[in-house]
Design a protein around this motif. Structure first.
Motif, PDB file in Angstrom:
ATOM      1  N   PRO A 293       0.797  -1.228   0.000  1.00 27.95           N
ATOM      2  CA  PRO A 293       0.000   0.000   0.000  1.00 27.95           C
ATOM      3  C   PRO A 293       0.827   1.274   0.000  1.00 27.95           C
ATOM      4  N   GLY A 294       0.321   2.278  -0.659  1.00 30.14           N
ATOM      5  CA  GLY A 294       0.954   3.593  -0.663  1.00 30.14           C
ATOM      6  C   GLY A 294       0.175   4.497  -1.593  1.00 30.14           C
TER       7      GLY A 294
ATOM      8  N   GLU B   3       7.384  -3.793  -1.437  1.00 33.32           N
ATOM      9  CA  GLU B   3       7.272  -3.700  -2.889  1.00 33.32           C
ATOM     10  C   GLU B   3       8.202  -4.660  -3.607  1.00 33.32           C
TER      11      GLU B   3
ATOM     12  N   LYS C 251       3.310   2.681  -4.809  1.00 29.64           N
ATOM     13  CA  LYS C 251       3.492   4.118  -4.984  1.00 29.64           C
ATOM     14  C   LYS C 251       4.894   4.418  -5.521  1.00 29.64           C
TER      15      LYS C 251
ATOM     16  N   GLY D 242       7.940   3.342  -3.785  1.00 24.22           N
ATOM     17  CA  GLY D 242       7.963   1.882  -3.723  1.00 24.22           C
ATOM     18  C   GLY D 242       8.941   1.303  -4.733  1.00 24.22           C
TER      19      GLY D 242
ATOM     20  N   GLY E   7       4.960   6.788   8.705  1.00 25.27           N
ATOM     21  CA  GLY E   7       3.698   6.229   9.187  1.00 25.27           C
ATOM     22  C   GLY E   7       2.924   7.331   9.888  1.00 25.27           C
TER      23      GLY E   7
ATOM     24  N   HIS F 227       2.762   7.808  12.897  1.00 20.21           N
ATOM     25  CA  HIS F 227       3.576   8.305  14.007  1.00 20.21           C
ATOM     26  C   HIS F 227       4.598   9.345  13.557  1.00 20.21           C
TER      27      HIS F 227
ATOM     28  N   ASP G  13       4.575  -0.747  12.953  1.00 17.55           N
ATOM     29  CA  ASP G  13       4.602  -2.212  12.845  1.00 17.55           C
ATOM     30  C   ASP G  13       4.597  -2.699  11.396  1.00 17.55           C
TER      31      ASP G  13
ATOM     32  N   THR H 105       5.850  -1.086   8.963  1.00 10.84           N
ATOM     33  CA  THR H 105       7.191  -0.741   8.490  1.00 10.84           C
ATOM     34  C   THR H 105       8.236  -1.688   9.064  1.00 10.84           C
TER      35      THR H 105
ATOM     36  N   THR I 230      -1.986  -2.413  12.413  1.00  9.38           N
ATOM     37  CA  THR I 230      -2.422  -2.188  11.038  1.00  9.38           C
ATOM     38  C   THR I 230      -1.471  -1.242  10.313  1.00  9.38           C
ATOM     39  N   THR I 231      -1.651  -1.109   9.015  1.00 17.15           N
ATOM     40  CA  THR I 231      -0.920  -0.119   8.239  1.00 17.15           C
ATOM     41  C   THR I 231      -1.842   1.092   8.194  1.00 17.15           C
TER      42      THR I 231
ATOM     43  N   MET J 198      -1.559   4.496   8.104  1.00 16.32           N
ATOM     44  CA  MET J 198      -1.452   5.704   7.295  1.00 16.32           C
ATOM     45  C   MET J 198      -2.052   5.558   5.897  1.00 16.32           C
ATOM     46  N   THR J 199      -1.968   4.368   5.348  1.00 14.62           N
ATOM     47  CA  THR J 199      -2.438   4.194   3.966  1.00 14.62           C
ATOM     48  C   THR J 199      -3.841   3.601   3.904  1.00 14.62           C
TER      49      THR J 199
END
Ligand code: TPP
Length: 652
Positions: A38-39, A67, A89, A92, A426, A428, A470, A472, A500-501, A503-504
């Protein structure tokens, strides 16, 4: 919401984003394996895939751990005879690069489309790199659509070419092309009858590019690229769009800038002393360059502007071609540094054309507001509608209840002013903002441990603290962690584990316990770290006092220490909760009689649910507060009442 129509064999016509149109094209083309990481601007491709009811999906899809792995899975499928696609993205491609640069030398029996979401304007990336350079680096053709219809149509052409030539091809999207909406039409098709006989044949390669074997493979890659040049000359996407009769001016362009250019030229008419709009040569493939079409166009004009987003990629090829042919046409490339930067939206293109031909475009400001902002035509709803021109800018911030906020609030209390904090990519990352100021260096996904290791060398007085999300951690973080252990580095790593991921858009990762297709084994970051021999402690971030204590102890202990700061992503959590029957909304309240207006909740904890009245009184924004209660412990005067049920509004 399920959308079975995406795969229907009958003709299809819907108003959709580019990111949805491409999924229809995957189905039509018989693509069998699709992988991704994802991105932005591409995650909605996976959302569209998820709308195809399970069991009806004509291809396998996975979010891979990064990626590079996604590219390898697609490659493996392709050399086994399946048409494969990988999407990610812009940046990536850097992660995938070591694998990607080999692909053009491989005989990709099933074909392989690499869909890249580039991000001119840096809407959601850490740079705006122009990936056409990387395509040239490894002899890979690039198709560049300008709208969702072309995303669909070019995918089909690129996939068919890839299958025919057994070579990798790139479909290069950009943010506006991914997110713009328009009516997309797709013809009826016969669903592919897949043959599952394994087709991998080592002799079809060879697939071992080592030493002397490389030269013939490279020769073959160059031959395929040369054949693709002919394709670039003859594709129906290559078009000359005539301007004013007899004009001696022209523009060469491709992709999204074409759409902006046409919008700007719409209002330009021949007038006194003005010859009218220039002719436009629109390229479908931007690599390899269709030299014949370009030089013919140059030959028939006196002055040609090259309008391309980001770098002078086309310009270099066009200038070289003109030189080789001895052409006298004046080529106007990038004439101002700003032409290298940002998205070519209609206002930007207007500015560039005004600087190029002030007689043609007398003012950089449009006479009337551009149609894409104020009056979208019924068939084309541009993403410009949501641009900052219309909505006022809002500072990025963590969501109400975000566990990262509690973490930063707690960690701030464990650090000395001179300590160094290293961010990663992310949600964070937003810790760098006031009031936390957590994260003073940032490069790319998974870089924090390596940077922290370097920063910690030759000094003991300033403790280095690195952050890592996480998703990342699994994507590119693990090598930096292993390096810290292996080379006995001296810093504290805080793993921001929210499951979870985020941000995306909440894609699952290896620690989530589910993948795109269903439940799976959750890989425990803690167990993994312990098995590597790391010293690890953990807490929920809402236990702010404990987290402060753990970080303090880790810093005092010295050496490489890991603290896992865990709390589920509250945005994802609340989305699930609010859908449950009987959900009761809860919120905190300020006890005005207890509030002594020290404003820790606003100024140090920084939850956006709190706001200050001019009188200094604190209020809770009823639209934002989710009643998580993580703020209670931050108030020194205990003036925040625990969350309680909010009466629902009476139905009319
Ligand atoms: C190479 C690369 N791929 C994808 C992205 C898009 N992206 C930004 S942050 C992120 C991961 C965020 O997940 P996580 O590390 O769990 O942190 P969270 O947002 O959940 O706090 C991704 C995939 C990127 N910036 N770089």
């Amino acid at each position: 919401m399920a959308d079975p129509s995406l795969t229907q064999p009958e003709a299809w016509s819907e108003i959709v984003m580019g990111n949805t149109a491409i999924v229809r094209a995957m189905a039509v083309s018989g693509t069998r394996v699709v992988t991704a990481y994802p991105g932005s601007p591409t995650p909605e491709i996976a959302e569209a895939i998820s709308r195809i009811p399970a069991g009806e999906r004509p291809f396998f899809f996975e979010f891979s751990t990064n990626e590079k792995v996604a590219t390898e899975v697609a490659f493996g499928a392709s050399i086994n005879g399946h048409l494969a696609c990988v999407f990610f993205k812009s940046v990536g491609l850097n992660v995938a690069a070591d694998t990607f640069v080999q692909l053009s030398m491989m005989e990709l029996v099933g074909g392989m489309v690499i869909v890249i979401g580039d991000d001119p304007g840096c809407n959601s990336s850490q740079n705006e790199q122009d990936n056409r350079h990387l395509a040239r680096l490894c002899y890979t053709p690039v198709w560049e659509p300008m709208n969702p219809q072309e995303v669909h149509d070019m995918y089909l052409e690129a996939a068919a070419w890839s299958q025919a030539q057994r070579m990798p091809v790139i479909l290069r999207l950009s943010t506006h092309v991914c997110h713009a909406k328009m009516r997309v039409r797709s013809a009826a098709f016969t669903p592919a009858q897949h043959d599952d006989t394994p087709r991998f044949d080592p002799a079809a390669g060879p697939y071992l590019p080592i030493t002397k074997l490389v030269a013939p493979l490279k020769r073959r890659a160059l031959e395929k690229l040369e054949r693709t040049r002919e394709k670039a000359e003859t594709t129906p996407f290559l078009k000359v769009l005539p301007g004013a009769p007899g004009t001696r001016r022209g523009v060469i362009t491709a992709g999204l800038p074409t759409a902006s250019l046409l919008e700007v030229l719409e209002g330009v008419a021949p007038g006194l002393g003005v010859e009218g709009p220039p002719d436009v040569l629109r390229l479908g493939l931007v690599h390899p360059l269709p030299v014949r079409a370009v030089t013919d166009f140059l030959r028939s004009h006196d002055e040609v502007k090259i309008l391309e987003e980001l770098d002078d990629f086309l310009e270099q090829g066009i200038v070289a071609a003109a030189y080789r042919e001895g052409l006298s046409c004046r080529i106007r490339g990038k004439e101002d540094r700003e032409e290298w930067i940002g998205e070519y939206t209609p206002p930007k293109v207007r500015e560039i054309l005004h600087a190029t031909w002030p007689d043609l475009i007398p003012s950089a400001a449009p006479a009337t507001p551009g149609p894409s902002v104020d009056a979208p035509s019924p068939d084309v709803l541009s993403a410009d509608v949501l641009s900052a021109d219309v909505l006022s800018a809002r500072a990025p911030q963590m969501c109400p209840g975000c566990g990262h906020r509690s973490a930063f609030h707690a960690i701030a209390q464990a650090l000395a002013a001179e300590d160094i904090t290293v961010a990663d990519i992310g949600c964070h990352t937003l810790g760098f903002l006031p009031p936390y100021h957590m994260g003073q260096v940032l490069l790319c996904m998974g870089a924090s441990c390596g940077i922290a290791a370097g920063l910690s060398l030759f000094q003991k007085s300033r403790r280095v603290v690195a952050f890592l999300g996480d998703s990342t951690f699994f994507h590119a973080g693990i090598p930096g962690v292993i390096n810290a252990l292996f080379n006995r580095h001296d810093f504290t790593l805080i793993v921001m584990e929210n499951g979870t991921t985020a941000m995306t858009g909440h894609q699952a990762h290896a620690g989530s316990g589910e993948n795109f297709n269903g439940p799976t084994q959750a890989i425990s970051i803690k167990d993994l770290l312990v098995s590597l021999g790391a010293t690890v402690c953990e807490t929920d971030t809402y236990q702010q006092g404990k987290l402060t204590q753990l970080v303090r102890e880790a810093n005092e202990a010295g050496g490489f220490q890991v603290v896992i700061a865990r709390h589920p992503c509250m945005l994802a959590h609340m989305r699930r909760e609010t859908r449950k029957p009987g959900f009761v909304k809860r919120q905190v309240r300020i006890l005005a009689d207890k509030c002594d207006q020290r404003h820790v909740c606003v100024k140090r904890f920084g939850c956006p649910s709190f706001f200050l009245e001019p009188t200094g009184a604190v209020h809770v924004n009823a639209d934002l507060c989710i009643g998580d209660g993580s703020c209670l412990q931050t108030c020194p005067s205990k003036a925040i009442a625990p969350p309680s049920a909010v009466p629902t509004k009476e139905e009319p």
